[in-house]
Design a protein around this motif. Structure first.
Motif, short mmCIF file in Angstrom:
data_model
loop_
_atom_site.label_atom_id
_atom_site.label_comp_id
_atom_site.label_asym_id
_atom_site.label_seq_id
_atom_site.Cartn_x
_atom_site.Cartn_y
_atom_site.Cartn_z
N TYR A 26 38.87 46.58 44.47
CA TYR A 26 39.51 47.03 43.26
C TYR A 26 40.33 45.91 42.42
CZ TYR A 26 39.52 51.10 46.48
OH TYR A 26 38.93 52.18 47.43
N GLY A 27 40.47 46.26 41.51
CA GLY A 27 41.52 45.47 40.50
C GLY A 27 40.48 44.10 40.04
N GLU A 28 41.16 43.08 40.67
CA GLU A 28 40.22 41.62 40.62
C GLU A 28 40.03 40.73 42.18
OE1 GLU A 28 41.59 39.12 37.64
OE2 GLU A 28 41.38 40.80 35.83
N LEU A 29 39.96 41.94 42.88
CA LEU A 29 39.93 41.35 44.41
C LEU A 29 38.75 40.32 44.51
CD1 LEU A 29 41.87 44.10 46.54
CD2 LEU A 29 42.67 41.89 45.33
N HIS A 30 37.74 40.42 43.82
CA HIS A 30 36.48 39.82 44.23
C HIS A 30 36.76 38.25 44.64
CE1 HIS A 30 36.98 39.00 39.86
NE2 HIS A 30 36.57 37.75 40.21
N ARG A 31 37.83 37.63 43.97
CA ARG A 31 38.11 36.39 44.26
C ARG A 31 38.52 36.30 45.87
NH1 ARG A 31 41.39 37.31 39.71
NH2 ARG A 31 40.77 36.48 37.74
N PHE A 32 39.05 37.35 46.47
CA PHE A 32 39.44 37.27 47.76
C PHE A 32 38.52 38.06 48.75
CE2 PHE A 32 43.04 37.27 45.29
CZ PHE A 32 43.71 36.15 45.37
N LEU A 33 37.01 37.97 48.37
CA LEU A 33 36.06 38.65 49.35
C LEU A 33 36.05 37.87 50.64
CD1 LEU A 33 32.89 39.44 47.23
CD2 LEU A 33 33.96 40.85 48.77
N CYS B 245 23.48 49.87 35.16
CA CYS B 245 24.25 49.73 33.88
C CYS B 245 25.69 50.32 33.79
CB CYS B 245 23.53 49.98 32.57
SG CYS B 245 21.99 49.24 32.45
N LEU B 246 26.88 49.89 33.74
CA LEU B 246 28.13 50.43 34.03
C LEU B 246 28.35 50.90 32.50
CD1 LEU B 246 30.22 48.25 36.32
CD2 LEU B 246 28.68 50.16 36.61
N ALA B 247 29.19 52.10 32.21
CA ALA B 247 29.51 52.68 30.98
C ALA B 247 30.27 51.71 30.37
CB ALA B 247 30.24 54.02 31.49
N ARG B 248 30.99 51.01 30.76
CA ARG B 248 31.98 50.09 29.95
C ARG B 248 32.22 48.86 30.92
NH1 ARG B 248 37.28 49.97 31.45
NH2 ARG B 248 38.10 51.98 32.63
N ASN B 249 33.12 47.86 30.13
CA ASN B 249 33.29 46.90 30.99
C ASN B 249 34.57 47.09 31.88
OD1 ASN B 249 35.10 44.10 30.63
ND2 ASN B 249 33.32 43.68 31.47
N TYR B 250 34.17 47.10 33.24
CA TYR B 250 35.13 47.38 34.29
C TYR B 250 35.83 46.15 34.84
CZ TYR B 250 33.93 52.36 34.07
OH TYR B 250 33.64 53.65 33.36
N GLY B 251 35.21 45.07 34.70
CA GLY B 251 35.41 43.89 35.47
C GLY B 251 34.55 43.68 36.53
N GLN B 252 34.68 42.22 37.06
CA GLN B 252 33.69 41.91 37.98
C GLN B 252 33.78 42.47 39.61
OE1 GLN B 252 33.54 37.45 38.39
NE2 GLN B 252 32.29 37.45 39.83
N SER B 253 35.26 43.03 39.61
CA SER B 253 35.30 43.43 41.05
C SER B 253 34.73 44.97 41.05
CB SER B 253 36.66 43.47 41.52
OG SER B 253 37.41 42.60 41.76
N CYS B 254 34.77 45.73 40.10
CA CYS B 254 34.08 47.04 40.09
C CYS B 254 32.56 46.86 39.91
CB CYS B 254 34.53 47.69 38.71
SG CYS B 254 36.06 48.50 39.07
#
Length: 339
Positions: free
Chosen positions: A192-199, A85-94
């Motif tokens: 980092y950021g939103e780089l999950h799209r480029f895995l 469980c993350l402390a807040r909403n960091y985004g899908q990449s995090c």
């Protein structure tokens, strides 16, 4: 009086220590309380039928709908479920990176929580990785995608073609969340950021040999999609970032300095021509061309200096132990080789 020898503590520890799972499944979640129970049940059914030991790392990305509490409740009766469980909403990449930091398996599988991808496809991906040791990663391809045509399928198709053409890695579906990797590849990736799209691109840069596999896709039955057409513009910006890192990460002077020279060269020629005009008695003080030449030279010099600063930072990063400049191909004949 005879004494009974005590058992070797190292042998006792090795006999009782739990074995790591073969497969780690990482699922980022954000406000998916309606789908969590079904997802956990279907992943459990698929993996238990495959006969492989596994763990499901469910990363809650700061949900506000009760998802964390539901995950903890489900984990009480499922030892293979590991909520994070993350402390807040960091985004899908995090969220994905938080899962990658905790994987234990030899294989790592990523999956979305919305059940549009089918967990029953996971064993087939793992079987293919077993059968083809020359492959390091398998990327899902939603051939029969069950999404809206204008808001989801059309932007995705255009983005996939743009990414494939500009990077050279030809894939039909970069956005499919269902992917499988060998563990060493995941260990080399940082998101980092939103780089999950480029895995797939990041994995390819880390030395992975990638193949694309058709997978099933279902219409979303529960919950609400977190994506809209606005993400198309963010994809373009992220693509510029990824291209820069892939091509110029270790030689930033070639990127900034090259552009700087392209600007400074015509600026220098303009100023040289105006100087010749001045020597011939022409008045050049009020010409717009003078301002253009000066600006081109100044901007070009600034870009060259930015490239030099980037070179210095790159050397500090690598020489300071921040990362490796290369990765070695794993070879069974040389098991002690560094990755």
């Amino acid at each position: 009086m005879s004494t009974v020898p005590l058992p070797d503590p190292t042998l006792l520890h090795s006999a009782t220590a739990p074995q790591p799972p073969q497969v780690s499944i990482v699922v980022p979640m954000f406000n998916e309380a309606e789908s969590v129970s079904d997802l956990v049940a279907r992943v459990g059914e698929a993996m238990q039928a495959s006969g492989r030991s596994f763990e499901l790392i469910a990363v809650d990305d700061g949900s506000r709908d009760g998802t964390p509490a539901l995950l903890r409740q489900l984990a009480h009766t499922r030892p293979w479920l590991r909520p994070v469980c993350l402390a807040r909403n960091y985004g899908q990449s995090c969220a994905l990176q938080a899962g990658f930091d905790r994987v234990q398996g030899s294989y790592v599988v990523t999956l979305d929580a919305d059940l549009q991808n089918d967990p029953l496809d996971i064993p087939a991906l793992l079987d293919r990785l077993d059968a083809e040791p020359e492959l390091d990663s398998l990327s899902g391809w939603r051939q029969n995608r069950q999404d809206k045509a204008l808001s989801r399928k059309l932007p995705s198709m255009l983005a996939n073609r743009l990414i494939s053409r500009t990077t050279g890695l030809q894939l039909h579906d970069y956005g499919c969340a269902l992917k499988a990797y060998r563990r060493p590849i995941v260990d080399r990736i940082r998101l980092y950021g939103e780089l999950h799209r480029f895995l797939p691109l990041l994995a390819h840069d880390a030395g992975a040999r990638i193949a694309e596999v058709p997978v099933r896709h279902h219409a979303r039955a529960k919950g609400k999609s977190k994506y809209g057409i606005d993400r198309t513009f963010r994809v373009v910006l992220d693509l510029v970032l990824v291209l820069f890192f892939l091509r110029y990460r270790q030689r930033p002077l070639h990127a900034f300095g090259g552009l700087g020279l392209w600007l400074a060269t015509p600026g220098t020629l303009i100023l040289a021509w105006l100087f010749a005009q001045k020597l011939a008695g022409e008045a050049i003080g009020g010409r717009p061309l003078l301002l253009a030449g000066v600006m081109l030279v100044l901007v070009g010099m600034q870009l060259v200096v930015a490239g030099l600063i980037g070179e210095v930072m790159m050397r500090i990063y690598y020489e300071g132990g921040g990362g490796k400049q290369y990765h070695l191909r794993e070879d069974p004949e040389t098991p002690d080789a560094a990755r």
